[in-house]
Design an enzyme around this catalytic site. Structure first.
Site, mmCIF file in Angstrom:
data_model
loop_
_atom_site.group_PDB
_atom_site.id
_atom_site.type_symbol
_atom_site.label_atom_id
_atom_site.label_comp_id
_atom_site.label_asym_id
_atom_site.label_seq_id
_atom_site.Cartn_x
_atom_site.Cartn_y
_atom_site.Cartn_z
ATOM 1 N N GLU A 1 3.191 -2.688 2.200
ATOM 2 C CA GLU A 1 4.329 -1.816 2.516
ATOM 3 C C GLU A 1 5.104 -2.272 3.759
ATOM 4 O OE1 GLU A 1 3.699 2.453 0.796
ATOM 5 O OE2 GLU A 1 2.211 2.119 2.371
ATOM 6 N N HIS B 1 4.068 3.854 10.355
ATOM 7 C CA HIS B 1 3.927 4.449 9.014
ATOM 8 C C HIS B 1 2.525 5.030 8.908
ATOM 9 C CE1 HIS B 1 3.639 5.296 4.860
ATOM 10 N NE2 HIS B 1 2.815 4.308 4.605
ATOM 11 N N HIS C 1 -0.280 8.460 7.349
ATOM 12 C CA HIS C 1 -0.623 9.469 6.330
ATOM 13 C C HIS C 1 -1.249 10.681 6.989
ATOM 14 C CE1 HIS C 1 -1.356 5.342 4.503
ATOM 15 N NE2 HIS C 1 -0.249 5.739 3.935
ATOM 16 N N HIS D 1 2.845 11.278 0.182
ATOM 17 C CA HIS D 1 2.485 10.002 0.789
ATOM 18 C C HIS D 1 2.212 10.106 2.294
ATOM 19 C CE1 HIS D 1 3.321 5.403 0.799
ATOM 20 N NE2 HIS D 1 2.609 5.734 1.835
#
Lengths: 260, 260, 260, 260
Positions: free
Chosen positions: A104, A123, A125, A193
């Site tokens: 990603e 990024h 979660h 996500h």
């Protein structure tokens, strides 16, 4: 063990930097790339529960604006200086030397392309963010420590962008769609996500990620309390966010704890 | 102390393996049974809060499909290699040497019998799962890290299977009833009790157990937030789950932390 | 430091026991008072979050049923063998040697008087229990690990017993009122205060206190989930509670962790 | 490392105190300023989650009532004796020696001016308090450990006091407005910001801050439980709060843990 690993990585980094300083005087006037801070950011975000075994943090190269630094595909908590790779803005590794890349990484390259003001990206979660990513309740700024939330937090729905996928932002097209949803904001949630958080520096993106988590928890508790709630006004938030080193004090603490 | 115990157990295991390799060349081509990973799984599941003083994790024998490995009746967090016993699919210990067996080992034997695709099983009482086991709110897949939940999570109600019991799955008949409820899924909740999680490998069953816990907490928070929620689509989940080593990256971290 | 303190205390206890064994043969056939386990219980309950700076745990003397053992007035987490005092059933210290007593020791003496089956008592302010103590929602048994809750959990309201007080059970009259509310149960909640938990042994009272906390949290989450819930049936609970050493496995783990 | 830093700071403090005792007999009869306890308070409040990278705690000077002690602008968790500065009641540093001051020190000076009974003040952003600061649900006293809450907890709304600001109490006027909202109470919440807690001593202000956090969490859980709740009566609270060293037992534990 962690500490020894870190010191070993640090000393090999210093050796590399020392050698290049010795070999080529022409680069010695440029600032060092912020590898040490990027390693620290990986460990801090794991320590603070923003990242677990997955997720990543990158920084734009400080002297080459069309390059960014990101760890090889691995667990953030174990990242050392030797794991940091350099990428161009098409997410090509400049010198992979057999090291695998995060699938990603396009999240990073496409946001750096679209946002010249952004120098660091997380990024994640983080569990506290998913309820807002999965529902129609917008994240709101609950207190001055997360004033940046008052700008608004858009939600990126990959199903609307690309139909049925494996939910991962695995190519440049999806990265561009995410960057478009982010627009000029500090945070975009990603449905089913996680989230992406951006800022002008590593300390700021780490600070925002930590306080975004706290703000989300506070908002959930405020909703559960059942009363009539109020939120930070965007005008108050703007006044609050004038300090370019907003999270410097906390960064000093986090870095000391995460790298000892 | 933990680490010393672990190393002692490991070295005695290695000694045993070394001896058998020396004594009988014919077995040297078979892979070693995954005892080290099973010990690590016990410790990881305790470290991550999936297991407490109770619960267990097993693995199908890698060269004898009608056998499985499971610790003697003891606290998961303290399991060492010498505590691992081998069972046949009737839950008889192959070589007990005085070691006591978990009363609920029939959970494992009956699922291994019914599910040739399953190579590792966790039975747990994780607190976040009980609200879903005790109520009519179904567990849903909240994010891609727990995509396997999108298959659906049946609830085993021992009262419907056997009336008033002590709630334990203490014999083969109850184990078969639980396996029937599980069917082809990855997880079955157990009313007033806990859950069983299955997968193709130890890293996968540990990863599923950890992210099942996180997913349950996220769903509870999403419900409490009060908005309109959406869930991972089964078609998205199917695309997401094509990697047979889905939790390999986290497993590396967990194993390092749990066995140091 | 903790460990050293504990070992020092232990060795002085052993010295005392050794001396009395040498001086008077007639007591050598009696079992030792369970001082080591009571010290461990104090530390375990702090480690598991049942007690904080306040609260206490006692054990009935194993050879003199009209005596009980309780630490001097101090923080549970720091209790060592030398801090354990002996009391009669009027809460008089047998040999105070200048050590101060907990003001609420009458909780213990009055319950030991009223309940010959009880050999160990915890008084705690565990945060998860207060919502049930302060509201009209009864605690229910959510899973088999807390089956004892299925007997029912009465709430002691000191305002109904004695009007406006400082909320503390500071004399025998209030202790008797609390014991009357407890009746034959395992737990009584105390309005605006905390709880008292009783059992047949130290490991059992510690196990009940830990799983009472977990059960309360699970029930709160189940309520928040909003579905239709079911509970452990008293008949199931009765079958589940036939093992007199129900929490022995967890006790082994807790004691090892709390005293190292 | 922390401990070494602390001991180093302590020994330099002792050296300073020793020298002044040697140089000037006239001050030797005055009590030492409570620097060691103020350092401990900073670390305890971080350890207990009341403060994070931000927030501060002060103490009124024990022999000069128009002075107070407060760390230089830094992370509470890292405060050592050499970081403690002395201020007058206009928030001027008596001897800055280049050390930066907290911008919100006016919270402290204005409350010390208005409240002669107050000797210690905490300013915090504890997450559990923000839902009550941001909504119209009043904080209530849930149990005797937080009896002081029964006095009532006013909310300071800086927007009502000064319109659109950066939300910080950055001058004497805002500090006075906050002190006016606090009135004679123990706690004032600050909308979209945090709280201020006051008491007669460092151990008491630390104890109140820790139990205010616990009380807030308990109240949120009680509300979520959905039943009819009751609260500590102000008359009960008054009887409960007669001990001037109410949190002495917990303080002993906290100080030992935070400074080792």
């Amino acid at each position: 063990m962690q500490r020894r690993t870190f010191l070993a990585a640090l000393s090999s980094t210093l050796a590399v930097l020392g050698r290049s300083a010795g070999e080529g005087r022409q680069v010695s006037s440029l600032p060092d790339p912020p590898i040490e801070d990027l390693v620290a950011a990986n460990r801090i975000l794991a320590m603070e529960g923003v990242l677990d075994g997955m997720g990543h943090v990158s920084v734009r190269h400080n002297s080459r604006a069309n390059r960014f630094l990101l760890a090889r595909s691995m667990v953030p908590e174990l990242v050392a200086a030797a794991d940091i790779m350099e990428y161009d803005l098409e997410s090509n590794a400049v010198d992979a030397r057999g090291r695998a890349s995060y699938r990603e990484r396009f999240i990073h390259s496409e946001i750096y392309k679209a946002r010249p003001d952004v120098n660091a990206i997380v990024h994640c979660h983080t569990p506290s963010l998913i309820p807002f990513a999965d529902s129609d309740v917008p994240l709101r700024a609950m207190y001055h420590m997360a004033a940046f939330v008052a700008d608004g937090v858009p939600v990126f729905d990959i199903r609307q962008a690309a139909g049925i996928t494996d939910l991962l932002v695995g190519d440049a097209t999806l990265g561009r769609a995410l960057a478009a949803t982010l627009g000029g904001k500090s945070v975009a949630l990603m449905r089913h996500h996680g989230a992406v958080v951006v800022a002008s520096s590593i300390p700021n993106v780490v600070g925002r990620s930590v306080y975004l988590d706290l703000n989300a928890r506070i908002q959930m508790q405020t909703v559960a309390l059942g009363g009539k709630a109020t939120y930070v006004d965007p005008a108050e938030a703007k006044l609050r966010m004038t300090d370019p080193n907003e999270y410097a004090r906390a960064w000093e603490l986090w870095k000391r704890k995460a790298t000892r």
